[in-house]
Design a protein around this motif. Structure first.
Motif, short mmCIF file in Angstrom:
data_model
loop_
_atom_site.label_atom_id
_atom_site.label_comp_id
_atom_site.label_asym_id
_atom_site.label_seq_id
_atom_site.Cartn_x
_atom_site.Cartn_y
_atom_site.Cartn_z
N VAL A 1 0.84 -1.21 0.00
CA VAL A 1 0.00 0.00 0.00
C VAL A 1 0.87 1.26 0.00
O VAL A 1 0.58 2.23 -0.71
N LEU A 2 1.97 1.20 0.76
CA LEU A 2 2.83 2.38 0.84
C LEU A 2 3.66 2.58 -0.43
O LEU A 2 4.14 3.68 -0.69
N SER A 3 3.85 1.51 -1.19
CA SER A 3 4.75 1.60 -2.35
C SER A 3 4.26 2.60 -3.39
O SER A 3 5.06 3.21 -4.09
N ALA A 4 2.95 2.76 -3.50
CA ALA A 4 2.43 3.69 -4.51
C ALA A 4 2.35 5.12 -3.99
O ALA A 4 2.06 6.04 -4.76
N TRP B 1 -3.32 4.27 -19.01
CA TRP B 1 -2.08 3.66 -18.53
C TRP B 1 -2.12 3.52 -17.02
O TRP B 1 -2.63 4.40 -16.32
N ARG B 2 -1.59 2.41 -16.55
CA ARG B 2 -1.55 2.20 -15.09
C ARG B 2 -0.16 1.77 -14.67
O ARG B 2 0.46 0.95 -15.35
N LEU B 3 0.25 2.31 -13.58
CA LEU B 3 1.52 1.88 -13.00
C LEU B 3 1.20 0.85 -11.92
O LEU B 3 0.38 1.10 -11.05
N ARG B 4 1.82 -0.31 -12.03
CA ARG B 4 1.57 -1.38 -11.06
C ARG B 4 2.85 -1.64 -10.27
O ARG B 4 3.93 -1.76 -10.85
N THR B 5 2.68 -1.71 -8.99
CA THR B 5 3.82 -2.03 -8.14
C THR B 5 3.30 -2.75 -6.90
O THR B 5 2.10 -3.04 -6.82
N GLY B 6 4.16 -2.99 -5.95
CA GLY B 6 3.72 -3.70 -4.75
C GLY B 6 4.90 -4.02 -3.86
O GLY B 6 5.98 -3.42 -4.01
#
Lengths: 429, 424
Positions: free
Chosen positions: B56-59, B167-172
């Protein structure tokens, strides 16, 4: 996107091997004379069969050839089990065939259809559930803990498979290091939880406290001894006379005195040597920095790397800077909380995650006007207009901020209500 | 920027109810003396909890900027984007990827594509994007406060407009158990055009009217750089025409009278609706290709070109007079799609009509020497009233199909404009 599945798929196979090993043990639990080779070999065989299939399919082959290849691999393992175990394990040939066949089938399937992320996650979830179940079985039956290790290894491999899949197999040293740190942190917390917080009374926190006190006592004792040792050298002026006078009456041990003097001499020598070494190092550092004369040749700057990555120290420095800035902002806002500017900053903060937020380049006047326009309550709009005029005066005409801005609390509450109302409306729409 | 946890791509281990159950069971096992089992369950809680918090904090505090080298390209060309990602926090991002929904007809495609997964399809359908392919690009890991720029090269395949809004940035988290994604904000989105394909065409037909100077009084305009004379100010005169130098000298207020010139200009009225009834889409694409190619050639010949498109799927009618803005004309052609077939209450199809911005055409048309009405055939003309309004002296009809005549209008074959395409 070029996906790199090899590591991920291999780790998934290790995980499968671990589960199959544990299942094999579960089926033959009552047998005390079982051989380790068969279930343990599955941990190696399962990833190996996948890799061998990858090698096999690097060239074009018919499906029949592929099936035969897998049959041969399967037969080789079963044969090796028969040879090593001198017959079949206690469960008979059926479990051997079943588990070997499953590992082979899965390896071949992963080779043909590379695993998706969802499959890797699902496999991890299955692995952790199986691990918990086996741990439960082990805890109730009090069997050998060695038999739980394959399934634990499998769960670990499944977790690594998910990590590898997410990172597309492109993990560098830093990434591994960060993961290790995270695991170490978790391990430390877990150790604390299980051994101390969840331990029975007298063993947990009390034990730690007792240990802590013992360490403190030990350190205190050592300091006391050292001080006693030092004070023993502080001889009084008429020491010799006293010594001579009392020599006949006292039963002094001269050999002990000699030992003490010798140890002091050694200590002194060590201190002197350490001081000399420190001085040499300091001199080297200082003289290394001082430059004499003029440099004739200007060294060409080294070619900059394409994208320089920030060091850990730089990261920590920035984090601290950010922390200081945040604390300063909090302090300023707290100091000015009752003034016009404080109320204005509070409103900016309130609206920062809403559509009414202050846009880049917005003056305080523009922001408050927008807020005023969006306000449906007459009273709040008037208070905002008053605040706008006051803020403009303080910021642009040099007028001193008043110590108290009347109605600041009600204004903040009204704006909060307004934001909530706007959010509800937008959700409805 | 705040991320949203994507349940479909996250493990159940980061699910709050699962974490709560594991925690309760772990504590119970510890109390019952099953310490190893408790350790395993608490390990799950720690792993899931840490993964969830990290994810959750990564974004958070992640800044994304997207820039492009150009706003459009012709089919076969490559467009380059620069995606700048700034991780404005200490928490590193061990993995990140960008997801690109693609335009329905795949007008612009990234280097590598894949078929969408089932869980991605509803969002793609909602965004009117392609359900056949999606793009995805892995980004490098981002350390603390790292600022990196990644370059993407996309291939222009066919005419169309592409927006990067989806466009979406995906991370985690680093364990890969949770995924958060954040869409690119509208203010960072780019609209890119793939212009119609260019073909070899001859501009001679449109230069003919300029050579013959047979446009009459039409197309005449004032040249503000040449003052012919001055006259006394009248109340109906524009303030822009006042000769301020004379006013500054204290002389009476006068207005400038400019020299009139006849710029070389031509107007195109593209009846896209007439192509909509045709079975093959190629006719529309070919016609647009010829028109775009002519616009490029006329720009080279320094002939002002006006373009009028009827109302289409993507918005209202497009009308542009004045020339000098080839890019906007090509952009309009790139985005044009005929309207979707409409039906009346009884379910019968309503006859198509091309809805042009008539007042704007009549007003701007004063500056155009001659109009060319491009249609599929004279039988399928969808804006006959526009032709009647402008009259046969001012308009020539260009058809894809070779037709004999349409009233008193001059009818020519559009394909004849191709280089070596035969006599016009």
């Amino acid at each position: 996107m070029k996906e790199s599945y090899t590591l991920s798929a291999s780790l998934m196979q290790v995980s499968l091997g671990g589960i199959l090993s544990a299942c094999s043990y579960f089926l033959t639990m009552e047998d005390q004379t079982q051989v380790v080779y068969f279930p343990a070999i599955l941990l190696v065989y399962a990833p190996l069969v996948y890799l061998l299939n990858r090698l096999f399919l690097r060239r074009e082959h018919t499906v029949i050839a592929w099936i035969l290849w897998n049959a041969v691999l399967c037969a080789l393992l079963v044969g090796s089990v028969a040879v090593v175990c001198s017959g079949w394990p206690s469960g008979g040939v059926l479990p051997v065939l079943l588990f070997t066949g499953l590992a082979t089938l899965r390896g071949a399937q992963l080779c043909h259809n590379p695993p998706k992320l969802s499959a890797a996650i699902l496999w991890l979830e299955i692995s952790v559930v199986v691990l918990a179940v086996f741990m439960g079985i082990w805890a109730t039956t009090e069997g050998s803990l060695v038999w739980c290790s394959p399934v634990a290894l499998g769960a670990g491999a499944a977790l690594l498979a998910v990590i590898s899949h997410r990172m597309n197999g492109q993990m560098g040293g830093r990434e591994w290091l960060l993961l290790m740190l995270a695991f170490a942190l978790m391990g430390g917390v877990l150790w604390l939880l299980v051994n101390f917080l969840a331990a029975p009374t007298g063993q947990g926190v009390v034990f730690v406290w007792g240990g802590f006190l013992a360490i403190l006592n030990s350190i205190g004792g050592q300091i006391q001894r050292f001080l006693a040792f030092l004070t023993s050298f502080l001889k009084p002026e008429h020491y010799e006379e006293v010594e001579m006078a009392d020599l006949s009456g006292m039963n002094m041990d001269t050999s002990a005195n000699d030992t003490m003097a010798a140890s002091f001499g050694r200590l002194l020598a060590i201190v002197v040597v350490a001081a000399v070494i420190a001085a040499v190092i300091a001199a080297l550092i200082v003289f290394g920095r001082i430059k004499l004369g003029h440099s004739r040749v200007q060294m060409a700057p080294k070619k900059a790397r394409k994208q320089k990555r920030p060091s850990l120290l730089a990261g920590i420095k920035k984090m601290l800077e950010h922390l200081v800035a945040c604390l300063t902002l909090r302090r300023v806002m707290w100091t000015a909380r009752n003034t016009e500017l404080g109320t204005y900053y509070a409103l900016v903060r309130l609206c920062r995650h809403t559509a009414l937020r202050q846009q880049p380049g917005d003056t305080p006047g523009a922001f408050l006007t927008r807020l005023e326009d969006a306000c449906s309550e007459q009273e709040t709009a008037e208070a905002l207009a008053d605040l706008r005029l006051r803020v403009d005066k303080v910021l642009y005409s040099g007028q001193e901020a008043s110590s108290q801005f009347p109605g600041r609390k009600s204004l903040k509450q009204n704006i909060k209500r307004q934001i909530k109302h706007n959010l509800t409306e937008s959700t409805r729409n | 920027m705040k991320g949203k946890l994507v349940a479909n791509r996250s493990s159940y281990l980061v699910n709050l109810p699962v974490l709560a159950v594991c925690l309760i069971l772990g504590v119970l096992m510890a109390l019952w003396g099953l310490r190893l089992l408790a350790a395993v369950l608490l390990f799950y809680v720690l792993l899931g909890g840490l993964a969830r918090i990290w994810g959750v904090l990564s974004a958070n505090r992640l800044e994304i900027q997207l820039t492009g080298d150009s706003a459009g390209a012709f089919p076969g060309e490559t467009l380059t984007f620069h995606l700048r990602v700034k991780n404005e926090k200490f928490l590193p991002l061990l993995w990140a990827e960008v997801f690109f929904p693609l335009e329905k007809r795949l007008c612009l495609t990234p280097e590598e594509m894949r078929p969408p997964e089932d869980w991605e399809k509803p969002a793609l359908e909602e965004g009117n994007s392609s359900l056949e392919q999606v793009g995805e690009a892995r980004l490098p890991s981002f350390l603390w406060y790292e600022d990196r720029t990644v370059e993407f090269h996309w291939q222009a395949n066919r005419r169309g407009i592409y927006s990067t809004q989806g466009w979406r940035l995906r991370t985690g988290d680093g364990f890969g158990l949770s995924q958060v994604e954040h869409p690119l904000t509208a203010r960072h989105a780019l609209r890119l055009a793939v212009y119609p394909k260019l073909v070899e065409v001859s501009p001679e037909l449109f230069l003919r009217n300029q050579w013959n100077a047979d446009t009459g009084a039409r197309g005449v305009m004032e040249d503000p750089t040449v003052i012919r004379s001055t006259r006394a100010y009248q109340s109906t005169d524009s303030v822009k025409r006042i000769n301020w130098r004379m006013v500054a000298r204290g002389l009476p207020v006068t207005v400038n009278v400019y020299e009139e010139i006849l710029p070389r200009s031509v107007g195109f009225l593209f009846d896209g609706e007439s192509f909509a009834e045709q079975e093959s889409e190629d006719a529309l694409e070919d016609a647009l290709s010829i028109l775009a190619s002519e616009l490029v050639r006329l720009e080279e010949e320094q002939v002002e070109a006006a373009l009028c498109l009827p109302r289409g799927q993507n918005g209202g009618a497009f009308t542009h007079f004045g020339g000098g803005d080839l890019e906007s004309l090509l952009f309009a052609l790139a985005g044009y799609e005929p309207e979707i077939e409409r039906k009346d209450q009884a379910g019968n199809p309503i006859p198509r009509s091309a809805v042009f911005d008539l007042p704007a055409i009549l007003e701007g048309g004063q500056r155009v020497g001659h109009f060319y009405y491009i249609t599929y055939s004279t039988q399928s003309i969808a804006a006959p009233e526009l032709l009647e309004e402008l009259g046969p002296e001012l308009v020539t009809i260009l058809t894809v199909e070779e037709d004999s005549s349409y009233g008193e209008f001059e009818v020519l074959c559009l394909n004849g404009l191709r280089e070596g395409g035969g006599a016009v």
